[in-house]
Design an enzyme around this catalytic site. Structure first.
Site, PDB file in Angstrom:
ATOM      1  N   HIS A  17       0.940  -1.374  -0.085  1.00 52.45           N
ATOM      2  CA  HIS A  17      -0.050  -0.030  -0.133  1.00 52.45           C
ATOM      3  C   HIS A  17       0.763   1.496   0.116  1.00 52.45           C
ATOM      4  CE1 HIS A  17      -3.226  -2.529   2.703  1.00 52.45           C
ATOM      5  NE2 HIS A  17      -3.557  -2.632   1.368  1.00 52.45           N
ATOM      6  N   LYS A  41     -16.892  -6.739   6.376  1.00 50.02           N
ATOM      7  CA  LYS A  41     -15.994  -6.791   6.859  1.00 50.02           C
ATOM      8  C   LYS A  41     -15.724  -6.758   8.121  1.00 50.02           C
ATOM      9  CE  LYS A  41     -13.183  -6.247   2.493  1.00 50.02           C
ATOM     10  NZ  LYS A  41     -12.435  -6.079   2.310  1.00 50.02           N
ATOM     11  N   ARG A  90      -2.282  -5.987  -7.708  1.00 49.05           N
ATOM     12  CA  ARG A  90      -1.139  -7.177  -8.083  1.00 49.05           C
ATOM     13  C   ARG A  90      -1.548  -8.035  -8.811  1.00 49.05           C
ATOM     14  NH1 ARG A  90      -3.495  -7.462  -1.700  1.00 49.05           N
ATOM     15  NH2 ARG A  90      -4.935  -7.122  -3.243  1.00 49.05           N
ATOM     16  N   SER A 128      -2.569  -7.624   2.887  1.00 42.44           N
ATOM     17  CA  SER A 128      -3.191  -7.700   4.054  1.00 42.44           C
ATOM     18  C   SER A 128      -3.554  -9.189   5.414  1.00 42.44           C
ATOM     19  CB  SER A 128      -4.414  -6.192   5.085  1.00 42.44           C
ATOM     20  OG  SER A 128      -3.955  -4.949   4.515  1.00 42.44           O
TER      21      SER A 128
HETATM   22  P1  ADP Z   1      -9.580  -3.289  -0.591  1.00 40.01           P
HETATM   23  O1  ADP Z   1     -10.820  -3.818   0.822  1.00 40.01           O
HETATM   24  O2  ADP Z   1     -10.515  -2.298  -0.655  1.00 40.01           O
HETATM   25  O3  ADP Z   1      -9.369  -4.165  -1.111  1.00 40.01           O
HETATM   26  P2  ADP Z   1      -6.965  -3.183   1.072  1.00 40.01           P
HETATM   27  O4  ADP Z   1      -6.439  -3.057   2.132  1.00 40.01           O
HETATM   28  O5  ADP Z   1      -6.939  -4.453   0.099  1.00 40.01           O
HETATM   29  O6  ADP Z   1      -8.677  -2.864   0.662  1.00 40.01           O
HETATM   30  O7  ADP Z   1      -6.525  -3.020  -0.707  1.00 40.01           O
HETATM   31  C1  ADP Z   1      -6.624  -1.230  -0.783  1.00 40.01           C
HETATM   32  C2  ADP Z   1      -6.296  -1.378  -2.397  1.00 40.01           C
HETATM   33  O8  ADP Z   1      -4.843  -1.634  -2.590  1.00 40.01           O
HETATM   34  C3  ADP Z   1      -6.801  -2.188  -3.543  1.00 40.01           C
HETATM   35  O9  ADP Z   1      -6.102  -1.272  -4.815  1.00 40.01           O
HETATM   36  C4  ADP Z   1      -5.628  -3.081  -3.821  1.00 40.01           C
HETATM   37  O10 ADP Z   1      -5.418  -3.560  -5.018  1.00 40.01           O
HETATM   38  C5  ADP Z   1      -4.720  -2.647  -3.177  1.00 40.01           C
HETATM   39  N1  ADP Z   1      -3.446  -3.264  -3.007  1.00 40.01           N
HETATM   40  C6  ADP Z   1      -3.252  -4.271  -1.589  1.00 40.01           C
HETATM   41  N2  ADP Z   1      -2.334  -4.889  -1.649  1.00 40.01           N
HETATM   42  C7  ADP Z   1      -1.410  -4.599  -2.587  1.00 40.01           C
HETATM   43  C8  ADP Z   1      -0.031  -4.473  -2.662  1.00 40.01           C
HETATM   44  N3  ADP Z   1       0.885  -5.299  -1.576  1.00 40.01           N
HETATM   45  N4  ADP Z   1       0.868  -3.814  -3.612  1.00 40.01           N
HETATM   46  C9  ADP Z   1      -0.208  -3.181  -4.888  1.00 40.01           C
HETATM   47  N5  ADP Z   1      -1.485  -2.726  -4.303  1.00 40.01           N
HETATM   48  C10 ADP Z   1      -2.196  -3.392  -2.903  1.00 40.01           C
END
Ligand code: ADP
Length: 158
Positions: A17, A41, A90, A128
């Site tokens: 992130h 969630k 990803r 996460s």
């Molecule tokens: P959500 O529940 O909205 O998917 P996340 O916190 O899981 O929330 O992810 C937020 C954004 O960050 C999403 O667009 C996700 O694809 C992206 N994201 C999550 N992990 C990574 C990573 N390791 N590298 C790049 N982008 C990521």
């Protein structure tokens, strides 16, 4: 001023992130990291904890702010005057859901552009949930998250 919103659960924020946030901060005048409150969630960290962690980690970056919202992402984007919505991609597995969300958001708010940034190769497997699982079983997460998150995870799973 070009404002972008980067919405997500950030439960907790990972280095993947952070990489996306810092790259977006190079492209836009202001980036608002928006923690979404999704009642469906069951998060490990509360909204307040997630916001506090992000604020602390992102304090050095002057054009990055942290907020939270409930409900539709487009409504938050309208409220703050954002032109762009940032999402990280990803693997192929992210694509279908992201494509669906981007098209829906385009219908709801045509003037908002969804901008996808490809995950850095070394973070392309990082999520996460993977970090939480690793921490739960006592694994070392220091290469995947900032030190503050590592500390908070240790406290949660103590
Ligand atoms: P959500 O529940 O909205 O998917 P996340 O916190 O899981 O929330 O992810 C937020 C954004 O960050 C999403 O667009 C996700 O694809 C992206 N994201 C999550 N992990 C990574 C990573 N390791 N590298 C790049 N982008 C990521």
């Amino acid at each position: 001023m070009r404002i972008a919103v980067y919405p997500g659960s950030f439960d907790p924020v990972t280095n993947g992130h952070l990489d996306i946030i810092l790259r977006a901060a190079e492209l836009f005048d202001r980036v608002i990291v928006a923690v979404s409150c999704n009642p469906k969630k069951k998060p490990l960290f509360t909204i307040e904890e997630r916001v506090e962690i992000l604020r602390e980690v992102l304090a050095p970056y002057k054009n990055v702010e942290v907020g939270s919202f409930e409900g539709l992402t487009v409504n938050f984007c309208r409220k703050v005057g954002a032109r762009a919505l940032i999402r990280g991609l990803r693997a192929i597995s992210d694509f279908e859901r992201e494509f669906q969300m981007a098209l829906t958001n385009k219908k709801l708010m045509p003037e908002l552009e969804t901008v996808f940034l490809m995950a850095k190769a070394e973070y392309s497997f990082l999520s996460s949930s993977m970090v939480k699982e690793l921490a739960y079983y006592g694994g070392c997460v220091d290469q995947f998250v900032p030190p503050l998150v590592e500390k908070k995870l240790r406290e949660k799973y103590r």
